[in-house]
Design an enzyme around this catalytic site. Sequence first.
Site: not given
Length: 255
Positions: A9-11, A95, A97, A167, A173, A213, A234-235
């Site tokens: 997931n590149w956001k 998600h 966010e 999640e 993150g 993470s 993600g990251g």
Amino acid sequence: MRNRLVAGNWKMNKTPAQTDVFINRFLELVDSNHAAEILLLPPFTSLDWAGKLLAAVGISLGAQDLYFEPGGPFTGEISTEMLLACHCSYVLVGHSERRTILNENETLVNRKVLAATASGIRPILCVGETLTEHQQRKARERICFQLEHGLAGMDQQDAASVVIAYEPLWAIGTGETASAQAAQETINMIRKWLAVAYDDSLSRRIRILYGGSVNPENTAALLDQPDIDGVLVGGASLSPETFAQIANCAGQSAT
Ligand code: PGA
């Protein structure tokens, strides 16, 4: 048998040109006969280009969101038809966010899940508890609430195409991961919920991912757990090197 799924997931990261660089490098690094399914979730503006690059190489493509209406006066929104035209076969829904920053509620999440499945796109329904709920031991309550509302009105056949991503918000993150054992316990609880809401066979078939993470160091332990079918990254999915390490690790544990 549930096929492992490794999703990146590149956001809100990467232009189409950066997407091109990533994919070309990633393809050099990822095992060509990886056993796990690999899925990239770039921003909308990169979907068309990514779809063209990925179509021939057996890597799946998905979007980070959708709107439930088929078209019309919905400024800024993206329909399932548009996603299908970019070769998307998955879409993230709910998600954390979007739930917290953009105030998406359970009704909206549910409409999006239903619209995705109706169009043939597999929704990845994200669920998870906040830090406070975690500390107050209310994770189970929160997750069951999200499942009940997120999957409302969904029949057995459509539910089989859904992927669930657990999640915990306190792990997203932050560099803090739920231990593999704790993630397994929660995901097993989700599987039991599905068995009651639907039946054993559906509960055994549905794929459930862990996210929060995830990195090359903790992937193997997470995927060693019997109920964890993959990871939502993600990251660590922004670098082709780290994401390839995670995908290759998942590919090995899948065999
Ligand atoms: P993270 O994000 O891997 O950077 O924690 C995961 C996610 O939000 O899907």
